[in-house]
Design a protein around this motif. Structure first.
Motif, mmCIF file in Angstrom:
data_model
loop_
_atom_site.group_PDB
_atom_site.id
_atom_site.type_symbol
_atom_site.label_atom_id
_atom_site.label_comp_id
_atom_site.label_asym_id
_atom_site.label_seq_id
_atom_site.Cartn_x
_atom_site.Cartn_y
_atom_site.Cartn_z
ATOM 1 N N GLY A 1 0.822 -1.211 0.000
ATOM 2 C CA GLY A 1 0.000 0.000 0.000
ATOM 3 C C GLY A 1 0.850 1.252 0.000
ATOM 4 O O GLY A 1 0.480 2.274 -0.590
ATOM 5 N N GLY A 2 2.000 1.157 0.629
ATOM 6 C CA GLY A 2 2.902 2.308 0.694
ATOM 7 C C GLY A 2 3.415 2.737 -0.664
ATOM 8 O O GLY A 2 3.498 3.936 -0.963
ATOM 9 N N VAL A 3 3.748 1.755 -1.514
ATOM 10 C CA VAL A 3 4.252 2.133 -2.843
ATOM 11 C C VAL A 3 3.140 2.740 -3.686
ATOM 12 O O VAL A 3 3.381 3.697 -4.443
ATOM 13 N N VAL A 4 1.913 2.237 -3.543
ATOM 14 C CA VAL A 4 0.800 2.838 -4.283
ATOM 15 C C VAL A 4 0.586 4.279 -3.827
ATOM 16 O O VAL A 4 0.407 5.183 -4.649
ATOM 17 N N ALA A 5 0.629 4.491 -2.513
ATOM 18 C CA ALA A 5 0.483 5.856 -1.986
ATOM 19 C C ALA A 5 1.562 6.772 -2.545
ATOM 20 O O ALA A 5 1.292 7.909 -2.947
ATOM 21 N N GLY A 6 2.793 6.279 -2.570
ATOM 22 C CA GLY A 6 3.892 7.094 -3.070
ATOM 23 C C GLY A 6 3.732 7.477 -4.530
ATOM 24 O O GLY A 6 4.150 8.567 -4.958
ATOM 25 N N VAL A 7 3.121 6.593 -5.317
ATOM 26 C CA VAL A 7 2.985 6.831 -6.752
ATOM 27 C C VAL A 7 1.763 7.685 -7.082
ATOM 28 O O VAL A 7 1.818 8.532 -7.972
ATOM 29 N N VAL A 8 0.635 7.492 -6.368
ATOM 30 C CA VAL A 8 -0.606 8.150 -6.791
ATOM 31 C C VAL A 8 -0.965 9.405 -5.999
ATOM 32 O O VAL A 8 -1.760 10.223 -6.473
ATOM 33 N N LEU A 9 -0.408 9.573 -4.806
ATOM 34 C CA LEU A 9 -0.759 10.762 -4.011
ATOM 35 C C LEU A 9 0.088 11.954 -4.431
ATOM 36 O O LEU A 9 1.217 11.809 -4.925
ATOM 37 N N LYS A 10 -0.440 13.136 -4.191
ATOM 38 C CA LYS A 10 0.210 14.376 -4.611
ATOM 39 C C LYS A 10 1.375 14.741 -3.687
ATOM 40 O O LYS A 10 1.303 14.580 -2.470
ATOM 41 N N GLY A 11 2.423 15.254 -4.310
ATOM 42 C CA GLY A 11 3.520 15.851 -3.567
ATOM 43 C C GLY A 11 4.558 14.894 -3.016
ATOM 44 O O GLY A 11 5.484 15.329 -2.318
ATOM 45 N N THR A 12 4.459 13.599 -3.315
ATOM 46 C CA THR A 12 5.493 12.676 -2.842
ATOM 47 C C THR A 12 6.684 12.723 -3.800
ATOM 48 O O THR A 12 6.555 13.127 -4.959
ATOM 49 N N LYS A 13 7.820 12.273 -3.341
ATOM 50 C CA LYS A 13 9.008 12.250 -4.199
ATOM 51 C C LYS A 13 8.935 11.151 -5.259
ATOM 52 O O LYS A 13 9.699 11.155 -6.222
ATOM 53 N N SER A 14 8.007 10.201 -5.065
ATOM 54 C CA SER A 14 7.853 9.115 -6.052
ATOM 55 C C SER A 14 6.570 9.251 -6.860
ATOM 56 O O SER A 14 6.161 8.312 -7.532
ATOM 57 N N GLU A 15 5.950 10.423 -6.816
ATOM 58 C CA GLU A 15 4.702 10.642 -7.543
ATOM 59 C C GLU A 15 4.876 10.321 -9.022
ATOM 60 O O GLU A 15 5.885 10.670 -9.636
ATOM 61 N N ASN A 16 3.881 9.637 -9.588
ATOM 62 C CA ASN A 16 3.890 9.237 -10.998
ATOM 63 C C ASN A 16 5.014 8.264 -11.331
ATOM 64 O O ASN A 16 5.482 8.204 -12.468
ATOM 65 N N GLY A 17 5.425 7.469 -10.334
ATOM 66 C CA GLY A 17 6.485 6.485 -10.569
ATOM 67 C C GLY A 17 6.105 5.412 -11.564
ATOM 68 O O GLY A 17 6.970 4.836 -12.227
ATOM 69 N N GLY A 18 4.811 5.106 -11.677
ATOM 70 C CA GLY A 18 4.348 4.191 -12.712
ATOM 71 C C GLY A 18 4.148 2.760 -12.250
ATOM 72 O O GLY A 18 4.462 2.371 -11.127
ATOM 73 N N TRP A 19 3.610 1.974 -13.184
ATOM 74 C CA TRP A 19 3.207 0.595 -12.902
ATOM 75 C C TRP A 19 4.390 -0.312 -12.573
ATOM 76 O O TRP A 19 4.285 -1.208 -11.743
ATOM 77 N N ILE A 20 5.519 -0.096 -13.236
ATOM 78 C CA ILE A 20 6.698 -0.926 -12.972
ATOM 79 C C ILE A 20 7.133 -0.772 -11.518
ATOM 80 O O ILE A 20 7.469 -1.750 -10.845
ATOM 81 N N VAL A 21 7.119 0.439 -11.018
ATOM 82 C CA VAL A 21 7.488 0.684 -9.624
ATOM 83 C C VAL A 21 6.524 -0.044 -8.689
ATOM 84 O O VAL A 21 6.945 -0.686 -7.720
ATOM 85 N N ILE A 22 5.239 0.043 -8.970
ATOM 86 C CA ILE A 22 4.236 -0.582 -8.105
ATOM 87 C C ILE A 22 4.388 -2.100 -8.103
ATOM 88 O O ILE A 22 4.407 -2.737 -7.039
ATOM 89 N N THR A 23 4.497 -2.711 -9.271
ATOM 90 C CA THR A 23 4.580 -4.172 -9.331
ATOM 91 C C THR A 23 5.874 -4.683 -8.718
ATOM 92 O O THR A 23 5.881 -5.722 -8.040
ATOM 93 N N ALA A 24 6.964 -3.976 -8.942
ATOM 94 C CA ALA A 24 8.238 -4.406 -8.349
ATOM 95 C C ALA A 24 8.175 -4.349 -6.827
ATOM 96 O O ALA A 24 8.632 -5.281 -6.133
ATOM 97 N N ALA A 25 7.615 -3.277 -6.294
ATOM 98 C CA ALA A 25 7.546 -3.123 -4.839
ATOM 99 C C ALA A 25 6.600 -4.143 -4.217
ATOM 100 O O ALA A 25 6.884 -4.671 -3.135
ATOM 101 N N TRP A 26 5.489 -4.447 -4.886
ATOM 102 C CA TRP A 26 4.578 -5.468 -4.349
ATOM 103 C C TRP A 26 5.270 -6.827 -4.288
ATOM 104 O O TRP A 26 5.104 -7.584 -3.327
ATOM 105 N N GLY A 27 6.045 -7.145 -5.307
ATOM 106 C CA GLY A 27 6.781 -8.401 -5.272
ATOM 107 C C GLY A 27 7.784 -8.451 -4.133
ATOM 108 O O GLY A 27 7.887 -9.458 -3.414
ATOM 109 N N LEU A 28 8.508 -7.368 -3.937
ATOM 110 C CA LEU A 28 9.467 -7.299 -2.838
ATOM 111 C C LEU A 28 8.760 -7.282 -1.487
ATOM 112 O O LEU A 28 9.287 -7.800 -0.498
#
Length: 276
Positions: free
Chosen positions: A19-46
């Motif tokens: 859930g943390g990686v999704v928050a980082g990618v989709v919420l406003k103002g994070t340093k990982s905003e708009n990181g994309g699907w690859i970031v989300i899937t990789a983090a879920w696997g880890l």
């Protein structure tokens, strides 16, 4: 530590990191905003691999009711422990989701998109089409449970199995997750969805309960078929439950198709607004 607490802790870690990686990618103002699907899937696997490393020796690290039920169906887990494991997984998922909310609280306040806020907690289809959404969750969880059992039958260097399972999560996300967000885990979706409903999230909107049954029923049926198919194909044991789960899949698919047709008919009946 008891197996019950192990499942609580393991599922909590899974949701904190997933859930943390999704928050980082989709919420406003994070340093990982708009990181994309690859970031989300990789983090879920880890996230899965980390959680399994943490509690695998304590509870077996099911972390997922679909896995727990699937293993019980093929005699690899005691039915008497199934309910307790599922309760533990739900509790862990709710705790993990709450911690993600606290961690990203300023970013929830800065985000106006209610769908993005809900996405941190639970899944939602890219295109809402109940039969297809249900099939996606069944297929993804089928591959998950079949894959877990197949991986377990192989011999790897000691301690490598959790990482291989994590890679399985990554490839499911990359290959099959683009349709529904690949819940493939009833606790992963329902626990955080309940947390979304209960928490004082600024401007959060609906928890989308009309869709919530898909990531519950789909993974349970898909996981059951995956475990029973593995037993039939790789171990030569055909459990009668396989036919029951296939029948349940067909019936639910028909039900989802019926609901979808009703929605389509209702949409056609809506009056078209006059242009001004």
């Amino acid at each position: 530590m008891s197996p019950f607490l192990g499942e609580v802790i393991g599922t909590m870690i899974l949701i904190i990191l997933g859930g943390g990686v999704v928050a980082g990618v989709v919420l406003k103002g994070t340093k990982s905003e708009n990181g994309g699907w690859i970031v989300i899937t990789a983090a879920w696997g880890l996230a899965v691999a980390t959680a399994v490393y943490c509690v695998g020796q304590i509870s077996g690290a099911h972390l997922n009711p679909a896995v727990t039920i699937g293993l019980a169906l093929v005699g690899a887990f005691e039915w008497s422990q199934v309910a307790g494991y599922i309760v533990a997984q739900m509790l862990g998922a709710m705790i993990g989701a709450t911690l993600v909310f606290l961690h990203y609280y300023p970013h929830f306040k800065a985000t106006e998109d209610q769908g993005a806020k809900l996405a941190v907690f639970s899944t939602d289809p890219a295109i809402k089409h109940l039969p297809a959404n249900f099939f996606s969750e069944v297929l993804g969880t089928f591959v998950l449970v079949l894959g877990i059992l197949a991986i377990g039958a192989n011999e790897f260097t000691e301690g490598l199995n959790p990482l291989i399972v994590g890679l399985l999560i990554v490839v499911i996300g990359l290959s099959l997750g683009g349709t529904t967000g690949y819940a493939i885990n009833p606790a992963r979706d329902l626990g955080p969805r309940i947390a979304h409903f209960l928490l004082p999230i600024p401007g959060k909107g609906s928890s989308n309960w009309s869709y919530a049954w898909i990531p519950i029923v789909g993974p349970i049926i898909g996981g059951g078929i995956g475990a029973l198919t593995y037993a039939a194909l790789f171990e030569g044991i055909v459990y009668s439950a396989l036919w029951l789960f296939l029948a349940a899949f067909a019936l639910v698919l028909l039900y989802a198709s019926f609901i979808e047709k009703k929605h389509e008919a209702k949409g056609k009946d809506q009056p078209v607004a006059m242009a001004k």
